[in-house]
Design a protein around this motif. Sequence first.
Motif, PDB file in Angstrom:
ATOM      1  N   PRO A   1      -0.674  38.945  13.909  1.00 38.34           N
ATOM      2  CA  PRO A   1      -1.202  39.395  15.220  1.00 38.34           C
ATOM      3  C   PRO A   1      -2.585  39.203  15.256  1.00 38.34           C
ATOM      4  O   PRO A   1      -3.584  39.254  14.564  1.00 38.34           O
ATOM      5  CB  PRO A   1      -0.823  40.810  15.220  1.00 38.34           C
ATOM      6  N   TYR A   2      -3.127  38.678  16.703  1.00 36.53           N
ATOM      7  CA  TYR A   2      -4.326  38.425  16.926  1.00 36.53           C
ATOM      8  C   TYR A   2      -5.033  39.379  18.054  1.00 36.53           C
ATOM      9  O   TYR A   2      -4.016  39.960  18.643  1.00 36.53           O
ATOM     10  CB  TYR A   2      -4.671  36.943  17.391  1.00 36.53           C
ATOM     11  N   ILE A   3      -6.410  39.762  17.969  1.00 29.54           N
ATOM     12  CA  ILE A   3      -6.715  40.647  18.924  1.00 29.54           C
ATOM     13  C   ILE A   3      -7.998  40.083  19.659  1.00 29.54           C
ATOM     14  O   ILE A   3      -8.726  39.121  19.404  1.00 29.54           O
ATOM     15  CB  ILE A   3      -7.300  41.895  18.289  1.00 29.54           C
ATOM     16  N   HIS A   4      -8.007  40.425  20.960  1.00 31.39           N
ATOM     17  CA  HIS A   4      -9.191  39.892  22.068  1.00 31.39           C
ATOM     18  C   HIS A   4     -10.200  41.114  21.622  1.00 31.39           C
ATOM     19  O   HIS A   4     -10.248  42.418  21.891  1.00 31.39           O
ATOM     20  CB  HIS A   4      -8.872  40.037  23.351  1.00 31.39           C
ATOM     21  N   ALA A   5     -11.417  40.678  20.777  1.00 29.75           N
ATOM     22  CA  ALA A   5     -12.375  41.695  20.568  1.00 29.75           C
ATOM     23  C   ALA A   5     -13.642  41.510  21.333  1.00 29.75           C
ATOM     24  O   ALA A   5     -14.184  40.494  21.626  1.00 29.75           O
ATOM     25  CB  ALA A   5     -13.008  41.389  19.071  1.00 29.75           C
ATOM     26  N   GLN A   6     -14.313  42.605  21.730  1.00 31.93           N
ATOM     27  CA  GLN A   6     -15.398  42.766  22.807  1.00 31.93           C
ATOM     28  C   GLN A   6     -16.461  43.475  21.868  1.00 31.93           C
ATOM     29  O   GLN A   6     -16.299  44.485  21.632  1.00 31.93           O
ATOM     30  CB  GLN A   6     -15.019  43.273  23.845  1.00 31.93           C
ATOM     31  N   ILE A   7     -17.478  42.765  21.697  1.00 31.16           N
ATOM     32  CA  ILE A   7     -18.817  43.364  20.877  1.00 31.16           C
ATOM     33  C   ILE A   7     -19.952  43.344  21.659  1.00 31.16           C
ATOM     34  O   ILE A   7     -20.249  42.313  22.366  1.00 31.16           O
ATOM     35  CB  ILE A   7     -18.755  42.698  19.586  1.00 31.16           C
ATOM     36  N   ILE A   8     -20.640  44.547  22.184  1.00 24.39           N
ATOM     37  CA  ILE A   8     -21.764  44.579  22.855  1.00 24.39           C
ATOM     38  C   ILE A   8     -22.942  45.108  21.783  1.00 24.39           C
ATOM     39  O   ILE A   8     -22.932  46.215  21.022  1.00 24.39           O
ATOM     40  CB  ILE A   8     -21.818  45.463  24.005  1.00 24.39           C
ATOM     41  N   SER A   9     -24.170  44.181  21.949  1.00 29.13           N
ATOM     42  CA  SER A   9     -25.228  44.680  20.994  1.00 29.13           C
ATOM     43  C   SER A   9     -26.353  44.212  21.461  1.00 29.13           C
ATOM     44  O   SER A   9     -26.713  43.644  22.756  1.00 29.13           O
ATOM     45  CB  SER A   9     -24.716  44.004  19.739  1.00 29.13           C
ATOM     46  N   LYS A  10     -27.495  44.150  20.652  1.00 30.28           N
ATOM     47  CA  LYS A  10     -28.998  43.708  21.019  1.00 30.28           C
ATOM     48  C   LYS A  10     -28.833  42.351  20.537  1.00 30.28           C
ATOM     49  O   LYS A  10     -28.376  41.881  19.742  1.00 30.28           O
ATOM     50  CB  LYS A  10     -29.887  44.523  20.433  1.00 30.28           C
TER      51      LYS A  10
ATOM     52  N   GLN B   1     -19.783  34.096  25.184  1.00 29.08           N
ATOM     53  CA  GLN B   1     -21.409  35.039  24.918  1.00 29.08           C
ATOM     54  C   GLN B   1     -21.990  35.239  26.200  1.00 29.08           C
ATOM     55  O   GLN B   1     -22.072  34.148  26.917  1.00 29.08           O
ATOM     56  CB  GLN B   1     -22.140  34.157  24.123  1.00 29.08           C
ATOM     57  N   SER B   2     -22.309  36.286  26.829  1.00 21.93           N
ATOM     58  CA  SER B   2     -22.886  36.508  27.927  1.00 21.93           C
ATOM     59  C   SER B   2     -23.953  37.606  27.792  1.00 21.93           C
ATOM     60  O   SER B   2     -23.571  38.745  27.285  1.00 21.93           O
ATOM     61  CB  SER B   2     -21.920  36.806  29.299  1.00 21.93           C
ATOM     62  N   TYR B   3     -24.944  37.598  28.725  1.00 21.81           N
ATOM     63  CA  TYR B   3     -26.210  38.741  28.558  1.00 21.81           C
ATOM     64  C   TYR B   3     -25.900  39.610  29.660  1.00 21.81           C
ATOM     65  O   TYR B   3     -25.799  39.193  30.766  1.00 21.81           O
ATOM     66  CB  TYR B   3     -27.367  37.914  28.827  1.00 21.81           C
ATOM     67  N   LEU B   4     -25.488  40.629  29.511  1.00 19.68           N
ATOM     68  CA  LEU B   4     -25.428  41.858  30.533  1.00 19.68           C
ATOM     69  C   LEU B   4     -26.812  42.100  31.169  1.00 19.68           C
ATOM     70  O   LEU B   4     -26.710  42.389  32.371  1.00 19.68           O
ATOM     71  CB  LEU B   4     -24.672  43.120  29.840  1.00 19.68           C
ATOM     72  N   THR B   5     -27.833  42.404  30.174  1.00 20.67           N
ATOM     73  CA  THR B   5     -29.064  42.344  30.643  1.00 20.67           C
ATOM     74  C   THR B   5     -30.003  41.627  29.545  1.00 20.67           C
ATOM     75  O   THR B   5     -29.284  41.012  28.617  1.00 20.67           O
ATOM     76  CB  THR B   5     -29.670  43.848  30.758  1.00 20.67           C
ATOM     77  N   GLN B   6     -31.186  41.706  29.537  1.00 22.06           N
ATOM     78  CA  GLN B   6     -32.240  40.805  28.825  1.00 22.06           C
ATOM     79  C   GLN B   6     -32.034  41.705  27.385  1.00 22.06           C
ATOM     80  O   GLN B   6     -32.148  40.725  26.411  1.00 22.06           O
ATOM     81  CB  GLN B   6     -33.449  40.986  29.091  1.00 22.06           C
ATOM     82  N   GLU B   7     -31.499  42.757  27.291  1.00 20.46           N
ATOM     83  CA  GLU B   7     -31.435  43.636  25.979  1.00 20.46           C
ATOM     84  C   GLU B   7     -30.133  43.893  25.638  1.00 20.46           C
ATOM     85  O   GLU B   7     -29.916  44.302  24.606  1.00 20.46           O
ATOM     86  CB  GLU B   7     -32.297  45.112  26.039  1.00 20.46           C
ATOM     87  N   ARG B   8     -29.030  43.470  26.460  1.00 25.44           N
ATOM     88  CA  ARG B   8     -27.687  43.686  25.888  1.00 25.44           C
ATOM     89  C   ARG B   8     -26.969  42.205  26.007  1.00 25.44           C
ATOM     90  O   ARG B   8     -27.077  41.540  27.022  1.00 25.44           O
ATOM     91  CB  ARG B   8     -27.171  44.743  26.590  1.00 25.44           C
ATOM     92  N   VAL B   9     -26.182  42.129  24.940  1.00 24.01           N
ATOM     93  CA  VAL B   9     -25.541  40.681  24.912  1.00 24.01           C
ATOM     94  C   VAL B   9     -24.059  41.334  24.663  1.00 24.01           C
ATOM     95  O   VAL B   9     -23.919  41.929  23.776  1.00 24.01           O
ATOM     96  CB  VAL B   9     -25.821  39.639  23.983  1.00 24.01           C
ATOM     97  N   GLU B  10     -22.905  40.442  25.319  1.00 23.39           N
ATOM     98  CA  GLU B  10     -21.660  40.582  25.038  1.00 23.39           C
ATOM     99  C   GLU B  10     -20.995  39.400  24.556  1.00 23.39           C
ATOM    100  O   GLU B  10     -21.199  38.324  24.840  1.00 23.39           O
ATOM    101  CB  GLU B  10     -20.792  40.934  26.499  1.00 23.39           C
ATOM    102  N   LEU B  11     -20.492  39.740  23.227  1.00 20.72           N
ATOM    103  CA  LEU B  11     -19.694  38.477  22.445  1.00 20.72           C
ATOM    104  C   LEU B  11     -18.116  38.930  22.525  1.00 20.72           C
ATOM    105  O   LEU B  11     -17.795  39.940  22.165  1.00 20.72           O
ATOM    106  CB  LEU B  11     -19.993  38.368  21.036  1.00 20.72           C
ATOM    107  N   THR B  12     -17.408  37.852  22.798  1.00 22.03           N
ATOM    108  CA  THR B  12     -15.681  37.990  22.868  1.00 22.03           C
ATOM    109  C   THR B  12     -15.239  36.938  21.739  1.00 22.03           C
ATOM    110  O   THR B  12     -15.874  35.901  21.618  1.00 22.03           O
ATOM    111  CB  THR B  12     -15.457  37.601  24.395  1.00 22.03           C
ATOM    112  N   PHE B  13     -14.661  37.534  20.877  1.00 24.83           N
ATOM    113  CA  PHE B  13     -14.045  36.904  19.727  1.00 24.83           C
ATOM    114  C   PHE B  13     -12.355  37.240  19.759  1.00 24.83           C
ATOM    115  O   PHE B  13     -11.959  38.053  20.197  1.00 24.83           O
ATOM    116  CB  PHE B  13     -14.554  37.148  18.377  1.00 24.83           C
ATOM    117  N   GLU B  14     -11.703  36.205  19.259  1.00 25.61           N
ATOM    118  CA  GLU B  14     -10.353  36.230  18.886  1.00 25.61           C
ATOM    119  C   GLU B  14     -10.233  36.281  17.428  1.00 25.61           C
ATOM    120  O   GLU B  14     -10.831  35.414  16.901  1.00 25.61           O
ATOM    121  CB  GLU B  14      -9.490  35.111  19.407  1.00 25.61           C
ATOM    122  N   LEU B  15      -9.866  37.327  16.891  1.00 22.35           N
ATOM    123  CA  LEU B  15      -9.764  37.666  15.479  1.00 22.35           C
ATOM    124  C   LEU B  15      -8.593  38.157  15.208  1.00 22.35           C
ATOM    125  O   LEU B  15      -7.459  38.641  15.690  1.00 22.35           O
ATOM    126  CB  LEU B  15     -10.806  38.959  15.153  1.00 22.35           C
TER     127      LEU B  15
END
Length: 620
Positions: free
Chosen positions: A425-434, A455-469
């Motif tokens: 099984p694979y998952i769609h993972a969403q990670i939000i960080s600095k 990879q997208s910037y929500l704001t200047q201080e928050r980035v969203e990374l999307t992976f398949e794991l």
Amino acid sequence: MNLPSFHDIECGAGVRIDVYLHPMKKIRNFCVIAHIDHGKSTLSDRLLQTTHTVSDRNLVAQTLDNMDLERERGITIKSHAIQMDYIHTDGEKYTLNLIDTPGHVDFSYEVSRSIAACEGALLLVDATQGIQAQTISNLYLALEHDLEIIPVINKIDMDNAMIEEVVDQIVDLIGCDMDDIIMASGKTGKGVDQILSAIVNRIPAPSGDEEAPLQALIFDSIFNSFRGVVANVRIMNGVLRKGDKIRFVNTENDYSADEIGILKLDYFPGTELRAGNVGYVMTGVKTSREIKVGDTITHVSRPCDKALQGFQLVKPMVFAGVFPIDNDDFEDLREALEKLQLNDASLVFEPETSTALGFGFRCGFLGMLHLEIVQERLSREFNQEVITTVPNVSYYATSMKGERILVNTPSELPDPTTMKFVEEPYIHAQIISKPEFIGAIMTLCLEKRGILKKQSYLTQERVELTFELPLAEIVFDFYDRLKSISKGYASFDYHPIDYRQADLVKLDIKLNGEDVDALSALVHRSKAEFIGRKICKKLKELLPKQQFVIAIQAGIGAKIIARETISAMRKDVTAKCYGGDITRKRKLLEKQKEGKKKMRQIGTVEVPQKTFLQVLKLDD
């Protein structure tokens, strides 16, 4: 037309009083959704305090979290429903039904059930942390059910609150006006009056027809050792009265509604529940199998045409064997799991046997925290000490004939010669960080065989990374390592997507050539040798010495990939020889050698229960 009516409620000491039962237009059903640790339980305490639902004398921190485990860990594990009476600024009295929900990704099933029973939701965002992964996940869940969303920024009294930045994040996420966002503090009670007013003004009243056949949705159930199973219900259509003959549509069982009422901090019995109301039903059912969360209750004499749409079916993500320490406790463990399943509908289990551990159960969990909580609850609430095997996920094996076989345990994997391929099984993972932690997070995800999708910037201080794991890679230490490398700032959410082909092998652990099935695991071929060596080394440290040599081996099929040896305990058989010919000593040593060889052939290696527990903490 919804006419006002009365029902009587039993107060303390058996005194019954008449309470005005509000028409539907005076009822509001809502839940609180947020990421873990954003202050849901604290804000719920202030709502209860402001509406005088709980007196100051009875109010404690996390009032609705009634499990010791919840208070100790500071997390909500189970949804909690409670009814509040609120007098609005227009002088009218409203009934507010609040369902407090968990925030951790492992308990998202509880959130889905709460949302199905509501018309609105308070979306809580921490002013110091901003929007996090589970915030977005729960929001989408609420929007799927067409819930009215009231955004609330909590913890505005904190020194490091980023109010303007968080306002921008919420506006971008849900497209609301800035004026729609309520500023609040669960600690000081600021903004609570505005929240209560917004619940009445912005959340729609429930819709339903009191004249239609009864349709009541079971959104939760609790086992009471004295009164049996208590079903928490939301009446969608019709009226349920005390003593009615009722039917559970999916299980097709008929019962009598022995007691019905509303949910305060305790049960308040009444005589009827109408469309739009949230309450409870007791039928005297003692066995957990007869009541299913998500089922529909209707009348026997005038049944509804079809069952209500229940909740999403629970999909266990992690599987582990749960075995009693003493095999005589097997039936007690079965009973404990059945009762626990009533309080936790996302737990699934079936019997299984292990040559190393005897009789037990194969359990499905939503994640590693869920597994840990279940194990702790079995110990505390049911006095059941258990051993869990290596947690793993489910796979699909396709045979040469084209048959697709579900594999939940390593022992179920067919012979490699009869298999075409295995899918994991694979998952769609969403990670939000600095932004400063992007490199470390990417390294971790790529090490876990992840594929970066976005990879997208929500704001200047928050980035969203999307992976398949691969799901198997995040089962053990992924979440802890993610928190560690991001200094606690990264938030993580995931959902399953599909199954994909992978080069997986069954790793067997052998003691003197005998397989220990409780330690077998399905692993990726590239990591098999590393994991095998790690387990062998750990077992060498933990296993007690015997009077014969013990060979610890890790193998894939007939191929041994790692080995450790525990030397035999030695007794000095030559101690009694004082001087004399060397041949006399040699004769005694040869005799001992023959004895040890024979003992190794007939001796078996007993693995102590504590050793299993310690080996399973391999990734710690």
